[in-house]
Enzyme design. Structure first.
Site, PDB file in Angstrom:
ATOM      1  N   ILE A  88      85.261  59.664  42.789  1.00 51.07           N
ATOM      2  CA  ILE A  88      85.515  59.781  41.353  1.00 51.07           C
ATOM      3  C   ILE A  88      87.014  60.003  41.109  1.00 51.07           C
ATOM      4  CG2 ILE A  88      83.197  60.629  40.841  1.00 51.07           C
ATOM      5  CD1 ILE A  88      84.305  63.454  40.762  1.00 51.07           C
ATOM      6  N   TYR A  98      83.040  70.208  50.794  1.00 50.45           N
ATOM      7  CA  TYR A  98      82.959  70.392  49.341  1.00 50.45           C
ATOM      8  C   TYR A  98      81.597  70.937  48.950  1.00 50.45           C
ATOM      9  CZ  TYR A  98      79.931  66.319  49.111  1.00 50.45           C
ATOM     10  OH  TYR A  98      78.873  65.455  49.285  1.00 50.45           O
ATOM     11  N   PHE A 113      74.584  70.608  42.793  1.00 47.20           N
ATOM     12  CA  PHE A 113      73.979  69.285  42.942  1.00 47.20           C
ATOM     13  C   PHE A 113      74.306  68.628  44.277  1.00 47.20           C
ATOM     14  CE2 PHE A 113      78.009  68.696  40.708  1.00 47.20           C
ATOM     15  CZ  PHE A 113      78.629  67.712  41.472  1.00 47.20           C
ATOM     16  N   ASP A 114      75.295  69.110  45.008  1.00 47.65           N
ATOM     17  CA  ASP A 114      75.611  68.508  46.297  1.00 47.65           C
ATOM     18  C   ASP A 114      76.554  69.432  47.066  1.00 47.65           C
ATOM     19  OD1 ASP A 114      75.646  66.746  48.375  1.00 47.65           O
ATOM     20  OD2 ASP A 114      77.003  65.299  47.434  1.00 47.65           O
ATOM     21  N   TYR A 154      81.672  61.168  36.224  1.00 48.76           N
ATOM     22  CA  TYR A 154      80.715  60.054  36.178  1.00 48.76           C
ATOM     23  C   TYR A 154      80.550  59.489  34.772  1.00 48.76           C
ATOM     24  CZ  TYR A 154      79.605  61.411  40.921  1.00 48.76           C
ATOM     25  OH  TYR A 154      79.688  61.692  42.259  1.00 48.76           O
TER      26      TYR A 154
END
Length: 231
Positions: A118, A86, A96-97, A144
């Site tokens: 999530i 991912y 962000f990741d 989130y």
């Protein structure tokens, strides 16, 4: 007199026709009844122990997706362990990741539908096949939430993920074995035992029999034996 009666009869006929044209037909009543019947049919699927309500359900928030590549493997199933690559972005384009940025660029594995990720991930793989790639547009309510995960995920942040379903399994992956740690990391290594007599050691020299300088003992025996006549 006859002409007057004829005029009255003609006026009555015209009035009757006008009343007939302005009188509503029973079609409107039938349509209204049909409308109520349709509503009743929609609410008939509600279980009997739940109070009936009339209305059309509306969508509050939902996941959107685009299938980048349709996989050729098995259809993704619930309650399986998914192995996934991912990359995640914020809606402003900030990454962000990513699993490709992790040590070894290894994918992650999680139980699908097990609430370990999530909510958008727990439902966003439906309809995929193993080997497929998909882009998910996840609203913050399924990510989130209102608080986010500062400083990486801002509050109320909608997220975009590119996902690849690498594999699925009934069991979790076996944990990787770490290299064994030393029993006492602070201890110094013990030196090897020295050999009792190295093969290269020189042969020790024999002790000399030389007497001290002040000794009266001769160093060598006399060459002439005692004279027998002196006995």
């Amino acid at each position: 007199m006859t002409a007057k009666l004829s005029s009255i009869a003609l006026l009555a006929a015209i009035t009757t026709a006008a009343i007939a044209q302005t009188t509503p037909t029973p079609k409107t009543t039938t349509a209204t009844a049909t409308h109520h019947t349709t509503i009743a049919a929609k609410t008939a699927t509600t279980p009997p122990n739940i109070p009936k309500v009339v209305g059309i359900p509306k969508t509050l928030y939902a996941i959107k997706y685009v299938d980048i590549k349709v996989g050729t493997g098995p259809l993704a199933e619930d309650r399986k362990y998914y192995t996934v690559h991912y990359t995640g972005w914020l809606t402003n384009g900030t990454k962000f990741d990513s699993s490709f940025d992790h040590p070894g660029a290894e994918p992650i594995t999680f139980p699908y539908g097990g609430h370990r990720v999530i909510a958008g991930w727990d439902t966003g793989f439906q309809g995929m096949h193993v080997g497929g790639k998909r882009r998910l547009f996840i609203p913050y309510q399924l990510a989130y939430g209102e608080s986010g995960r500062p400083p990486v995920i801002p509050a109320k942040a909608d997220l975009i993920f590119d996902l690849e379903l690498v594999s699925q399994s009934d069991t979790p992956p076996a944990p990787k074995q770490a290299p064994p740690a030393p029993a006492n990391p602070t201890a110094q290594p013990k030196p090897a035992d020295a050999p009792t007599q190295p093969s290269t050691a020189p042969t020790p020299k024999p002790l000399t029999d030389t007497p001290p300088a002040d000794s009266t003992t001769p160093s060598t025996p006399p060459t002439t034996p005692p004279h027998p006549e002196g006995l």
